[in-house]
Design an enzyme around this catalytic site. Structure first.
Site: not given
Ligand code: NAP
Length: 246
Positions: A154, A158
């Protein structure tokens, strides 16, 4: 009347992506709400946008699939004639210490998080260059800035997005296209809901403001970077993390 801006948010069925889609729709943008597996959640994002008077539609494609992504973005361009804002937010984790990590765990995470951003940018750039303007915002992570034990795949994906952001910013700046990265810290979504209480407590200790952030904290920064006011900001990595990575 100013031309309607067209936005695409990948992974807008999830926590952060949904907040970003809603925030962009509030600025008057027409938002394509991308998802891969969670159609019901993507429809809920559209419903929440429409409830507030905004415009959006769902848009299914797997960001990790080059051809599928290219076709979906070509369809948007054929229908709307332009794409003004691209937010690469879709992402997954497949955590594990290196000694336990499989090749598939590494490849899957790189393919969706990093290659996925390449796939969308590749498909959108020519149109943005032609229309002489655009905003690309990549959602990276503090893990890509600081590294994180148990997340070699990861963190590498990133950190790769950060290199991609800076290179694209240099390539596209003269065309009035800005490319920036937003690096969230710990944000309350399904991605972090799976962490154990012990991990969450240890995480909070690393955060100067002493708590997890909300998806809206990230959406507010994306909304700003997508605005005209942010025209002189490009190639930056902005940590929205309660001070964690300073
Ligand atoms: P989340 O609730 O798990 O959502 C992940 C999203 O990515 C879902 O909408 C999922 O869609 C989509 N996704 C996964 N694989 C995919 C694919 N192959 N094609 C298209 N869409 C896909 O995660 P989140 O926390 O909102 O994270 C959003 C972003 O922020 C990510 O890039 C994550 O790495 C980053 N981030 C999050 C955090 C945190 O603390 N939450 C911290 C740092 C960075 P489906 O379910 O429809 O497949």
């Amino acid at each position: 009347m100013a031309q309607e801006r067209i936005a695409l948010v990948t992974g807008a069925s999830g926590g952060i992506g949904r907040a970003i889609a809603i925030a962009l729709a509030e600025t008057g943008a027409y938002v394509y709400v991308n998802y891969n597996g969670s159609q019901g959640k993507a429809e809920e994002t559209v419903r929440l946008i429409e409830e507030k008077g905004g415009q959006a539609e769902i848009c299914k494609f797997n960001v990790g699939d080059f051809e599928e992504t290219g076709k979906a973005i070509a369809d948007i361009l054929a229908t709307k004639g332009r794409l003004d804002i691209l937010v690469n937010n879709a992402g997954i984790t497949k955590d594990g210490l290196m000694m336990m990590m499989t090749e598939a765990q590494f490849d899957d995470v790189i393919n969706i998080n990093l290659k996925g951003a390449f796939n969308t940018i590749k498909a959108a750039t020519r149109a943005m260059v032609k229309q002489r303007g655009g905003r690309i915002i990549n959602i990276t992570s503090v893990s890509g800035v600081m590294g994180n034990a148990g997340q070699a795949n990861y963190s590498a994906s990133k950190a790769g997005m950060i290199g991609l952001t800076k290179s694209m910013a240099r390539e596209l700046a003269s065309r009035n296209i800005t490319v920036n990265a937003v690096a969230p810290g710990f944000i309350e979504t399904e991605m972090t809901a799976v962490l154990s209480d012990a991990v969450k407590e240890a995480a909070v200790k690393q955060i100067p403001v002493g708590r997890f952030g909300s998806p809206t904290d990230i959406a507010n920064m994306v909304k700003y970077l997508a605005s005209d006011e942010a025209a002189y900001i490009t190639g930056q990595v902005i940590c929205v993390d309660g001070g964690m990575a300073m």
